[in-house]
Design an enzyme around this catalytic site. Structure first.
Site, PDB file in Angstrom:
ATOM      1  N   GLY A  31      52.194  41.116  38.968  1.00 39.39           N
ATOM      2  CA  GLY A  31      53.062  40.714  37.864  1.00 39.39           C
ATOM      3  C   GLY A  31      52.327  39.996  36.756  1.00 39.39           C
ATOM      4  O   GLY A  31      51.101  40.026  36.666  1.00 39.39           O
ATOM      5  N   TYR A  32      53.104  39.349  35.886  1.00 37.89           N
ATOM      6  CA  TYR A  32      52.609  38.770  34.639  1.00 37.89           C
ATOM      7  C   TYR A  32      51.789  39.837  33.906  1.00 37.89           C
ATOM      8  O   TYR A  32      50.626  39.658  33.558  1.00 37.89           O
ATOM      9  CB  TYR A  32      51.805  37.479  34.878  1.00 37.89           C
ATOM     10  CG  TYR A  32      52.006  36.500  33.735  1.00 37.89           C
ATOM     11  CD1 TYR A  32      53.237  35.884  33.546  1.00 37.89           C
ATOM     12  CD2 TYR A  32      50.997  36.231  32.836  1.00 37.89           C
ATOM     13  CE1 TYR A  32      53.450  35.016  32.483  1.00 37.89           C
ATOM     14  CE2 TYR A  32      51.201  35.361  31.767  1.00 37.89           C
ATOM     15  CZ  TYR A  32      52.434  34.764  31.600  1.00 37.89           C
ATOM     16  OH  TYR A  32      52.650  33.913  30.550  1.00 37.89           O
ATOM     17  N   LEU A  33      52.468  40.949  33.720  1.00 39.58           N
ATOM     18  CA  LEU A  33      51.806  42.173  33.271  1.00 39.58           C
ATOM     19  C   LEU A  33      51.289  42.060  31.841  1.00 39.58           C
ATOM     20  O   LEU A  33      51.884  41.373  31.001  1.00 39.58           O
ATOM     21  CB  LEU A  33      52.789  43.349  33.369  1.00 39.58           C
ATOM     22  CG  LEU A  33      53.410  43.573  34.755  1.00 39.58           C
ATOM     23  CD1 LEU A  33      54.397  44.747  34.710  1.00 39.58           C
ATOM     24  CD2 LEU A  33      52.347  43.831  35.814  1.00 39.58           C
ATOM     25  N   HIS A  37      47.553  46.300  32.750  1.00 40.24           N
ATOM     26  CA  HIS A  37      48.480  46.943  33.693  1.00 40.24           C
ATOM     27  C   HIS A  37      49.142  48.152  33.037  1.00 40.24           C
ATOM     28  O   HIS A  37      49.339  49.184  33.676  1.00 40.24           O
ATOM     29  CB  HIS A  37      49.563  45.955  34.129  1.00 40.24           C
ATOM     30  CG  HIS A  37      49.055  44.750  34.856  1.00 40.24           C
ATOM     31  ND1 HIS A  37      49.021  43.511  34.288  1.00 40.24           N
ATOM     32  CD2 HIS A  37      48.559  44.611  36.112  1.00 40.24           C
ATOM     33  CE1 HIS A  37      48.535  42.639  35.157  1.00 40.24           C
ATOM     34  NE2 HIS A  37      48.241  43.278  36.271  1.00 40.24           N
ATOM     35  N   GLN A  61      46.592  36.758  50.073  1.00 37.38           N
ATOM     36  CA  GLN A  61      45.284  36.833  49.425  1.00 37.38           C
ATOM     37  C   GLN A  61      44.896  35.558  48.673  1.00 37.38           C
ATOM     38  O   GLN A  61      43.894  35.541  47.980  1.00 37.38           O
ATOM     39  CB  GLN A  61      45.208  38.057  48.511  1.00 37.38           C
ATOM     40  CG  GLN A  61      46.079  38.011  47.279  1.00 37.38           C
ATOM     41  CD  GLN A  61      46.117  39.371  46.577  1.00 37.38           C
ATOM     42  OE1 GLN A  61      46.776  40.306  47.018  1.00 37.38           O
ATOM     43  NE2 GLN A  61      45.394  39.485  45.471  1.00 37.38           N
ATOM     44  N   LYS A 149      38.204  45.910  36.301  1.00 39.18           N
ATOM     45  CA  LYS A 149      37.863  44.484  36.110  1.00 39.18           C
ATOM     46  C   LYS A 149      37.586  43.827  37.460  1.00 39.18           C
ATOM     47  O   LYS A 149      36.655  43.060  37.616  1.00 39.18           O
ATOM     48  CB  LYS A 149      39.023  43.781  35.395  1.00 39.18           C
ATOM     49  CG  LYS A 149      38.639  42.513  34.687  1.00 39.18           C
ATOM     50  CD  LYS A 149      38.944  41.259  35.445  1.00 39.18           C
ATOM     51  CE  LYS A 149      40.409  41.040  35.698  1.00 39.18           C
ATOM     52  NZ  LYS A 149      40.595  39.973  36.704  1.00 39.18           N
ATOM     53  N   ASP A 150      38.406  44.181  38.462  1.00 36.65           N
ATOM     54  CA  ASP A 150      38.179  43.668  39.815  1.00 36.65           C
ATOM     55  C   ASP A 150      37.390  44.723  40.591  1.00 36.65           C
ATOM     56  O   ASP A 150      37.934  45.416  41.458  1.00 36.65           O
ATOM     57  CB  ASP A 150      39.531  43.368  40.482  1.00 36.65           C
ATOM     58  CG  ASP A 150      40.262  42.249  39.757  1.00 36.65           C
ATOM     59  OD1 ASP A 150      39.712  41.137  39.681  1.00 36.65           O
ATOM     60  OD2 ASP A 150      41.370  42.494  39.228  1.00 36.65           O
ATOM     61  N   GLN A 153      37.250  44.644  44.380  1.00 37.01           N
ATOM     62  CA  GLN A 153      38.541  45.055  44.943  1.00 37.01           C
ATOM     63  C   GLN A 153      38.650  46.582  44.983  1.00 37.01           C
ATOM     64  O   GLN A 153      39.135  47.161  45.966  1.00 37.01           O
ATOM     65  CB  GLN A 153      39.677  44.459  44.116  1.00 37.01           C
ATOM     66  CG  GLN A 153      41.055  44.984  44.491  1.00 37.01           C
ATOM     67  CD  GLN A 153      42.176  44.197  43.857  1.00 37.01           C
ATOM     68  OE1 GLN A 153      42.540  43.139  44.341  1.00 37.01           O
ATOM     69  NE2 GLN A 153      42.753  44.696  42.765  1.00 37.01           N
ATOM     70  N   SER A 185      43.293  39.571  31.796  1.00 32.74           N
ATOM     71  CA  SER A 185      43.610  39.075  33.130  1.00 32.74           C
ATOM     72  C   SER A 185      44.829  38.184  33.008  1.00 32.74           C
ATOM     73  O   SER A 185      44.972  37.462  32.015  1.00 32.74           O
ATOM     74  CB  SER A 185      42.427  38.257  33.664  1.00 32.74           C
ATOM     75  OG  SER A 185      42.854  37.452  34.756  1.00 32.74           O
TER      76      SER A 185
HETATM   77  O1  PAF Z   1      44.822  43.225  41.682  1.00 28.99           O
HETATM   78  C1  PAF Z   1      45.914  42.716  42.047  1.00 28.99           C
HETATM   79  O2  PAF Z   1      46.763  42.372  41.233  1.00 28.99           O
HETATM   80  C2  PAF Z   1      46.174  42.487  43.524  1.00 28.99           C
HETATM   81  O3  PAF Z   1      45.021  42.122  44.205  1.00 28.99           O
HETATM   82  C3  PAF Z   1      46.860  43.698  44.214  1.00 28.99           C
HETATM   83  C4  PAF Z   1      45.969  44.915  44.217  1.00 28.99           C
HETATM   84  C5  PAF Z   1      48.167  43.999  43.503  1.00 28.99           C
HETATM   85  C6  PAF Z   1      47.178  43.337  45.674  1.00 28.99           C
HETATM   86  O4  PAF Z   1      48.036  42.247  45.769  1.00 28.99           O
END
Ligand code: PAF
Length: 283
Positions: A31-33, A37, A61, A149-150, A153, A185
Site C-alpha cells: 500500500g501507500y501506492l 506501483h 517481514q 528497486k528491491d 527481493q 518508495s
Molecule cells: O515489496 C513489497 O511491497 C513487499 O515486500 C511485498 C512483495 C508486497 C510482500 O509483502
C-alpha cells in the site's frame, strides 16, 4: 474495480477468470501506492486479461523496532490509484484473514538472503517469501510483477518460485524514479526537506560506479569505493553498504563480467533507502 477482503472472494474471482481462459496478473504491495506501483499495474494490465493487486502490510517481514506500526497507510488513495491503473480486483485483507492462527510455517530462501538486506534485517526475507508464497497460492497468477528497486527481493522471490516449482512468471519492472533520480518508495514520505534534497546522491553515486565499469574497470572494490566516495559528498546520507555483485546470485564477482548489479543502501534520517543499477559486461 472491486475491492475484497477475504481469500474466498479472491479465489472465486481468479478461478472464474482462469476458467474463461484468462491470464491473471498479480501485483502484491504493502500500500501507500505511488507511480512505481502504478507502473507495475500498467505492466500487468498490458500483458494479462485480469489484474489482481493486494494491499497488505505484512507483519512477518518487519523486525522488532522497525516501522510496522508507523508504516504509511492511505487505503482511499490506494483504491483510486489502483482503479486508475487498471486493476480489476483489489485484495485488502486484515491480518486475521492472512494469519488466523500462530504462524508455524515459513518459507526460507537460504544463501542469497545471507547478505545485504537479509543481514541488516534478520527474518525479513522469510517474511517476504512466506507472504508472497501465500499470496501466489491465493491468487494463482500466471505472472507477478515486482519493482527492481528491491533487487534482492526480486532475486529471493524468483528463487523461491523456481525451487518450489510455482507456476508463476516473476516479472521485474524498471525502478520508477522522481525527476531528480530518487527511486520512488513509500518510505520517502519520512524524509525531511533537507534529506529529500540529499537523497538523489544515491542514484548519482550508482551512475558514477557504472561509468567506471563502462570505462573498463573490472575490479569490484574500485567500483564500490567510487560509489562510496560519491555518497560521502552528502553528509545527511549515511552509507550502509555498496556492492558490485552477480545479478542473479548476488555473489561477489572478480573480475566484474556478465550480468552485474550494483547495490547501495543508506540511512537518510529516519528511513533506510535502497537503490541499484544493472550492468552487462561482455566477457
Ligand atoms: O515489496 C513489497 O511491497 C513487499 O515486500 C511485498 C512483495 C508486497 C510482500 O509483502
Amino acid at each position: 474495480m472491486q475491492t475484497v477482503t477475504t481469500i474466498a472472494e479472491v479465489r472465486a474471482f481468479a478461478e472464474e477468470a482462469r476458467a474463461g481462459g484468462g491470464a491473471v496478473g498479480f501485483v502484491p504491495t504493502m500500500g501507500y501506492l505511488h507511480e512505481g506501483h502504478a507502473s507495475l499495474m500498467a505492466a500487468a494490465r498490458a500483458e494479462c486479461d485480469r489484474v489482481v493487486a493486494s494491499v497488505f502490510v505484512n507483519p512477518l517481514q518487519f523486525g522488532a523496532g522497525e516501522d510496522l506500526g508507523a508504516y504509511p497507510r492511505d487505503i482511499e488513495r490506494d483504491t483510486a490509484l489502483a482503479a486508475a491503473a487498471g486493476v480489476d480486483l483489489l485484495f485488502v485483507p486484515g491480518a486475521a484473514e492472512m494469519y488466523p492462527g500462530a504462524v508455524v510455517t515459513s518459507v526460507r530462501v537460504a544463501e542469497i538472503t545471507d547478505r545485504f538486506e537479509g543481514a541488516t534485517r534478520p527474518g525479513h526475507f522469510a517474511g517476504v517469501a512466506t507472504v508472497v508464497a501465500k499470496l501466489f497460492a491465493i491468487v494463482g497468477p500466471c505472472s507477478a510483477y515486482f519493482g527492481e528497486k528491491d533487487w534482492q527481493q526480486v532475486c529471493v522471490v524468483r528463487r523461491m518460485a523456481a525451487d518450489l516449482s510455482l507456476p508463476v512468471r516473476v516479472v521485474a519492472c524498471p525502478t520508477s524514479r522522481e525527476p531528480d533520480g530518487l527511486a520512488r518508495s513509500s518510505r520517502n514520505v519520512y524524509l525531511t526537506d533537507d534529506e529529500r534534497s540529499a537523497a538523489p546522491v544515491l542514484r548519482r553515486a550508482l551512475q558514477a560506479g557504472a561509468d567506471l565499469v563502462a570505462a573498463g574497470v573490472r575490479d569490484a572494490a574500485r567500483v564500490e569505493a567510487r560509489v562510496a566516495e560519491a555518497v560521502a559528498t552528502e553528509p545527511l546520507v549515511v552509507l550502509d553498504y555498496v556492492a558490485a555483485v552477480s545479478a542473479d546470485t548476488l555473489a561477489p564477482l572478480d573480475p566484474l563480467v556478465g550480468e552485474i548489479r550494483l547495490l547501495v543502501a543508506a540511512r537518510v534520517g529516519r528511513p533506510r533507502l535502497l537503490d541499484n543499477i544493472g550492468l552487462t559486461v561482455p566477457a
